[in-house]
Write a protein that holds these residues in place. Structure first.
Motif, PDB file in Angstrom:
ATOM      1  N   ASP A  21      16.914  -0.715   2.137  1.00 32.53           N
ATOM      2  CA  ASP A  21      15.322  -0.362   1.868  1.00 32.53           C
ATOM      3  C   ASP A  21      15.554   0.688   1.660  1.00 32.53           C
ATOM      4  OD1 ASP A  21      14.764  -2.542   3.497  1.00 32.53           O
ATOM      5  OD2 ASP A  21      16.294  -2.315   5.082  1.00 32.53           O
ATOM      6  N   LEU A  22      16.351   2.363   1.453  1.00 37.23           N
ATOM      7  CA  LEU A  22      16.295   2.871   0.951  1.00 37.23           C
ATOM      8  C   LEU A  22      15.831   2.747  -0.961  1.00 37.23           C
ATOM      9  CD1 LEU A  22      18.240   6.211   2.924  1.00 37.23           C
ATOM     10  CD2 LEU A  22      15.367   5.446   2.874  1.00 37.23           C
ATOM     11  N   GLY A  23      17.352   1.979  -0.736  1.00 35.46           N
ATOM     12  CA  GLY A  23      16.551   1.777  -2.685  1.00 35.46           C
ATOM     13  C   GLY A  23      15.632   1.597  -3.620  1.00 35.46           C
ATOM     14  N   LEU A  24      15.098   0.394  -2.351  1.00 32.89           N
ATOM     15  CA  LEU A  24      13.745  -0.720  -2.147  1.00 32.89           C
ATOM     16  C   LEU A  24      12.182   0.106  -2.140  1.00 32.89           C
ATOM     17  CD1 LEU A  24      14.930  -3.980  -0.444  1.00 32.89           C
ATOM     18  CD2 LEU A  24      14.880  -3.662  -3.191  1.00 32.89           C
ATOM     19  N   ILE A  25      12.482   1.467  -1.228  1.00 32.71           N
ATOM     20  CA  ILE A  25      11.239   2.755  -1.159  1.00 32.71           C
ATOM     21  C   ILE A  25      11.367   3.365  -2.366  1.00 32.71           C
ATOM     22  CG2 ILE A  25      10.774   3.663   0.510  1.00 32.71           C
ATOM     23  CD1 ILE A  25      11.441   2.542   2.718  1.00 32.71           C
ATOM     24  N   THR A 102       3.118   7.356   1.076  1.00 36.73           N
ATOM     25  CA  THR A 102       2.993   7.451   2.330  1.00 36.73           C
ATOM     26  C   THR A 102       2.835   6.276   2.771  1.00 36.73           C
ATOM     27  OG1 THR A 102       3.221  10.309   2.170  1.00 36.73           O
ATOM     28  CG2 THR A 102       3.230   8.648   4.007  1.00 36.73           C
ATOM     29  N   ILE A 103       1.683   6.165   2.703  1.00 36.53           N
ATOM     30  CA  ILE A 103       1.390   4.897   2.912  1.00 36.53           C
ATOM     31  C   ILE A 103       2.054   3.821   2.144  1.00 36.53           C
ATOM     32  CG2 ILE A 103      -0.857   2.954   3.137  1.00 36.53           C
ATOM     33  CD1 ILE A 103      -2.571   5.445   2.476  1.00 36.53           C
ATOM     34  N   ASP A 104       2.261   3.113   0.617  1.00 38.71           N
ATOM     35  CA  ASP A 104       3.025   2.043   0.753  1.00 38.71           C
ATOM     36  C   ASP A 104       4.587   2.526   1.309  1.00 38.71           C
ATOM     37  OD1 ASP A 104       1.700   2.518  -1.319  1.00 38.71           O
ATOM     38  OD2 ASP A 104       2.450   3.383  -2.754  1.00 38.71           O
ATOM     39  N   VAL A 105       5.117   2.921   1.939  1.00 36.92           N
ATOM     40  CA  VAL A 105       6.361   3.395   2.010  1.00 36.92           C
ATOM     41  C   VAL A 105       6.481   2.899   3.559  1.00 36.92           C
ATOM     42  CG1 VAL A 105       8.282   4.951   3.855  1.00 36.92           C
ATOM     43  CG2 VAL A 105       7.584   5.461   1.627  1.00 36.92           C
ATOM     44  N   LEU A 106       5.206   2.986   4.830  1.00 37.04           N
ATOM     45  CA  LEU A 106       4.916   2.573   5.757  1.00 37.04           C
ATOM     46  C   LEU A 106       4.745   0.972   5.697  1.00 37.04           C
ATOM     47  CD1 LEU A 106       2.259   5.787   7.237  1.00 37.04           C
ATOM     48  CD2 LEU A 106       4.718   5.063   7.843  1.00 37.04           C
ATOM     49  N   LEU A 107       3.907   0.334   5.207  1.00 35.97           N
ATOM     50  CA  LEU A 107       3.121  -0.415   4.862  1.00 35.97           C
ATOM     51  C   LEU A 107       4.658  -1.483   4.685  1.00 35.97           C
ATOM     52  CD1 LEU A 107       1.087  -3.583   4.769  1.00 35.97           C
ATOM     53  CD2 LEU A 107       0.995  -2.837   2.076  1.00 35.97           C
ATOM     54  N   TYR A 108       5.869  -1.251   3.556  1.00 32.69           N
ATOM     55  CA  TYR A 108       7.092  -1.624   3.632  1.00 32.69           C
ATOM     56  C   TYR A 108       7.800  -2.069   5.138  1.00 32.69           C
ATOM     57  CZ  TYR A 108      11.583  -2.669   2.794  1.00 32.69           C
ATOM     58  OH  TYR A 108      13.044  -3.151   2.187  1.00 32.69           O
ATOM     59  N   ALA A 121       8.886  -7.272   2.213  1.00 34.67           N
ATOM     60  CA  ALA A 121       8.673  -5.965   2.311  1.00 34.67           C
ATOM     61  C   ALA A 121       8.274  -5.280   1.003  1.00 34.67           C
ATOM     62  CB  ALA A 121       9.160  -5.009   3.670  1.00 34.67           C
ATOM     63  N   PHE A 122       9.384  -5.449  -0.277  1.00 39.70           N
ATOM     64  CA  PHE A 122       9.079  -4.984  -1.206  1.00 39.70           C
ATOM     65  C   PHE A 122       7.378  -5.335  -2.152  1.00 39.70           C
ATOM     66  CE2 PHE A 122       9.706  -4.999  -5.761  1.00 39.70           C
ATOM     67  CZ  PHE A 122      10.276  -2.734  -6.208  1.00 39.70           C
ATOM     68  N   ALA A 123       7.398  -7.000  -2.016  1.00 42.35           N
ATOM     69  CA  ALA A 123       6.579  -7.472  -3.136  1.00 42.35           C
ATOM     70  C   ALA A 123       5.399  -6.708  -2.293  1.00 42.35           C
ATOM     71  CB  ALA A 123       6.649  -8.700  -2.446  1.00 42.35           C
ATOM     72  N   ALA A 124       4.779  -7.223  -0.757  1.00 42.11           N
ATOM     73  CA  ALA A 124       3.509  -6.619  -0.263  1.00 42.11           C
ATOM     74  C   ALA A 124       3.316  -4.729  -0.642  1.00 42.11           C
ATOM     75  CB  ALA A 124       3.934  -6.483   1.357  1.00 42.11           C
ATOM     76  N   SER A 125       4.577  -4.281  -0.613  1.00 42.07           N
ATOM     77  CA  SER A 125       4.530  -3.599  -0.430  1.00 42.07           C
ATOM     78  C   SER A 125       3.540  -2.619  -1.930  1.00 42.07           C
ATOM     79  CB  SER A 125       5.025  -2.270  -0.528  1.00 42.07           C
ATOM     80  OG  SER A 125       5.018  -0.529  -0.501  1.00 42.07           O
ATOM     81  N   LEU A 126       4.355  -3.338  -2.989  1.00 41.69           N
ATOM     82  CA  LEU A 126       3.896  -3.624  -4.231  1.00 41.69           C
ATOM     83  C   LEU A 126       2.590  -4.173  -4.445  1.00 41.69           C
ATOM     84  CD1 LEU A 126       5.429  -2.401  -6.849  1.00 41.69           C
ATOM     85  CD2 LEU A 126       6.098  -4.224  -7.700  1.00 41.69           C
ATOM     86  N   ILE A 127       2.718  -4.851  -3.843  1.00 38.96           N
ATOM     87  CA  ILE A 127       1.255  -5.103  -4.580  1.00 38.96           C
ATOM     88  C   ILE A 127      -0.189  -4.855  -4.049  1.00 38.96           C
ATOM     89  CG2 ILE A 127      -0.226  -7.215  -3.930  1.00 38.96           C
ATOM     90  CD1 ILE A 127       2.105  -9.092  -3.692  1.00 38.96           C
ATOM     91  N   PHE A 128       0.378  -4.253  -3.331  1.00 35.14           N
ATOM     92  CA  PHE A 128      -0.702  -3.085  -2.413  1.00 35.14           C
ATOM     93  C   PHE A 128      -1.292  -1.733  -3.280  1.00 35.14           C
ATOM     94  CE2 PHE A 128      -2.118   0.833   0.164  1.00 35.14           C
ATOM     95  CZ  PHE A 128      -3.040   0.196   0.486  1.00 35.14           C
ATOM     96  N   ALA A 129       0.615  -1.360  -3.663  1.00 31.35           N
ATOM     97  CA  ALA A 129       0.519  -0.223  -4.048  1.00 31.35           C
ATOM     98  C   ALA A 129      -0.355   0.507  -5.219  1.00 31.35           C
ATOM     99  CB  ALA A 129       1.996   0.052  -3.940  1.00 31.35           C
ATOM    100  N   LEU A 395       6.396 -10.099  -9.619  1.00 26.83           N
ATOM    101  CA  LEU A 395       6.305  -9.231  -9.647  1.00 26.83           C
ATOM    102  C   LEU A 395       5.858  -8.443 -10.674  1.00 26.83           C
ATOM    103  CD1 LEU A 395       7.945  -8.669  -6.125  1.00 26.83           C
ATOM    104  CD2 LEU A 395       5.690  -9.280  -6.712  1.00 26.83           C
ATOM    105  N   VAL A 396       6.656  -8.383 -11.819  1.00 26.94           N
ATOM    106  CA  VAL A 396       6.996  -7.813 -12.875  1.00 26.94           C
ATOM    107  C   VAL A 396       5.473  -8.210 -13.565  1.00 26.94           C
ATOM    108  CG1 VAL A 396       8.125  -7.329 -14.996  1.00 26.94           C
ATOM    109  CG2 VAL A 396       9.406  -7.244 -12.788  1.00 26.94           C
ATOM    110  N   GLY A 397       5.672  -9.128 -13.811  1.00 29.70           N
ATOM    111  CA  GLY A 397       3.688  -9.063 -14.704  1.00 29.70           C
ATOM    112  C   GLY A 397       2.867  -8.702 -13.852  1.00 29.70           C
TER     113      GLY A 397
END
Length: 506
Positions: A21-25, A102-108, A121-129, A395-397
């Motif tokens: 999780d820390l790695g993905l965050i 910070t919000i990106d991390v909280l959403l994850y 969780a990674f996908a949702a946070s990245l899409i939002f970020a 996600l990359v695209g």
């Protein structure tokens, strides 16, 4: 011995999960930072200073029961930041960037808790970020006030939802108390966040509807959801002690609700879905000059059926393949629709004629990021196989497209703000060279009312006054101020050299 070995095995597994999780965050923060890396170069302009001026603080805090107003977080943080940062303007946008990450991390953390899947969780946070259309207008140069009003309270609302989910999952009262407390504080200090109400209203209702068998427990879900709605209603009501409500003056809530043909809110809701999701058209028209209006409003209208069908198909796939996630599925769709309805009702976002990035798409971005991360999960990540890599490529695209949008917008913004930045830098650099009772006249439109007050208060400090060459009223003119000043300097921006030239008038 067996018991000790079991503890060691569990500990290693837990450490492995936390490490993942820390790695993905970390990856999310790196990607988000890289996309928004130019944010500290943005210049605050005009109304962006409004919550950081002494007269604004005096007006607000002198009101009876000032804490009932909708500008609490904006005024409190706007009071604090100038004392910390002064005229070091990059630090103000560094603050925005830190809050965003910070919000990106909280959403994850929230989505990992809900789904038990790190990749989702990674996908949702990245899409939002990095979502351009939902973030750009909120965090950049349109108005620094948006950050103070809306993003700061959001840091409280995301943990509030986390504790709400924990309460529904474990039924421990302490989690509901914590959720309500964070919600009360989040909405209380920034009433703009009432747009988040549908998430807290619908999630416990759908949770109990799908996961509880007893009628009594389903009623409890309704009661929990209504408790958050009542809190939002309370803050809107007490806001009217000193200010107006959140709605427009042109119509009442019931009039708007019962006359869809007059106010066209069904069309406005559908258009917002198109504007938020307009990436297929973006791929086709990326070479166009205007990235912020990639879809013309007439084109958007013709695309409404296509986008609604796409959402319906995606929702059906999620419903069928992720049955345990149905509470969140229905919450995201109905919640987004209600927020879009409220956007139409408030009448500040003219979606019939504007199709670009909007601050009113910020809160829906939370919900739609979750929705589309669920869709990728339902299609690609239910099983561990070679097909899962396709979801990663999607996600990359998505990231590349938004990165290009954000980067191009920063380049365009840099050109627009070049003269303003030059004026500010010159004023800051030459402050120590000025004697007491000096008046500095700065060029317009780079410098106007709010800039005059901010730099006079934070840089002049009773010895030097800064004022715009554009007189904004008949009383406080630069000509009048010049008559009582011992030294008067007029600044001019030269486009030939991109520099500031001085003319001594006195």
């Amino acid at each position: 011995m067996y018991h000790r070995n079991s503890k060691q095995i569990i500990g290693r597994k837990l450490f492995k999960k936390i490490k993942k999780d820390l790695g993905l965050i970390l990856i999310i923060n790196i990607l988000a930072y890289f996309a928004w890396r130019f944010l500290p170069t943005v210049t605050i302009r005009h109304d962006g200073f409004v919550y950081m001026l002494n007269n604004s603080h005096t007006w607000f805090f002198s009101m009876p029961l000032f804490f009932t107003g909708y500008e609490n977080s904006a005024m409190m943080v706007g009071f604090l930041l100038p004392k910390l940062f002064g005229v070091n303007l990059p630090l103000y946008y560094w603050t925005v960037l830190v809050f965003m990450l910070t919000i990106d991390v909280l959403l994850y953390v929230v989505i990992k808790l809900v789904t038990k899947r790190s990749i989702v969780a990674f996908a949702a946070s990245l899409i939002f970020a990095v979502h351009y259309f939902g973030n750009w207008d909120m965090v950049t140069t349109h108005c620094y006030c948006f950050f103070l009003e809306r993003i700061i309270p959001t840091v409280l609302l995301v943990p509030s939802f986390l504790f709400l989910h924990l309460f529904l999952e474990k039924m421990k009262k302490k989690f509901f108390i914590l959720s309500s407390l964070f919600y009360f504080l989040g909405v209380g200090i920034g009433h703009f966040t009432v747009l988040f109400t549908p998430l807290f209203l619908f999630y416990p209702i759908f949770w109990c509807l799908f996961k509880e068998k007893k009628i009594k427990r389903k009623i409890v879900g309704i009661a929990i959801g209504l408790s958050f709605l009542f809190q939002s209603t309370f803050f809107v009501a007490i806001q009217q002690i000193n200010e107006s409500g959140l709605g427009p003056q042109k119509w009442t809530f019931t009039e708007f609700l019962f006359h869809p043909e007059k106010y066209l809110y069904f069309k406005k809701i559908a258009l917002q879905f198109v504007y938020w999701s307009q990436y297929p058209v973006l791929l086709k028209n990326y070479a166009g000059d205007s990235l912020q209006a990639i879809i013309e409003t007439k084109t958007a209208e013709s695309l409404i059926p296509h986008f609604l069908i796409a959402y319906a198909v995606a929702a059906l796939i999620i419903y069928k393949r992720l049955p345990k996630q149905r509470p969140m599925l229905f919450t995201t769709l109905l919640g987004t629709t209600v927020i879009f309805y409220l956007n139409a009702y408030f009448n500040q976002y003219d979606m019939l004629y504007f199709s670009g990035a909007s601050r009113y798409l910020y809160f829906p971005t939370f919900l739609l990021a979750i929705f589309w991360s669920y869709f990728i999960w339902a299609i690609f990540w239910r099983k561990k196989n070679i097909f899962a890599i396709v979801g990663i490529f999607l996600l990359v695209g998505y990231y590349i497209i938004n990165f290009l949008l954000i980067d191009a917008a920063f380049i365009r913004l840099s050109g627009l703000n070049r003269s303003t930045r030059a004026v500010f830098d010159h004023i800051i650099k030459t402050r120590d060279q000025l004697s007491k009772n000096t008046l500095v006249i700065a060029p317009y439109p780079e410098f106007w009312v709010q800039e005059s007050q901010f730099f006079t208060e934070r840089l002049g400090k009773g010895e030097v006054r800064y004022i715009s060459e554009q007189n904004h009223n008949d009383i406080d003119t630069w000509e009048k101020a010049a008559s009582s000043s011992s030294q008067v300097i007029k600044l001019m921006y030269s486009r030939d050299c991109g520099c500031i030239k001085e003319e001594r008038l006195k």
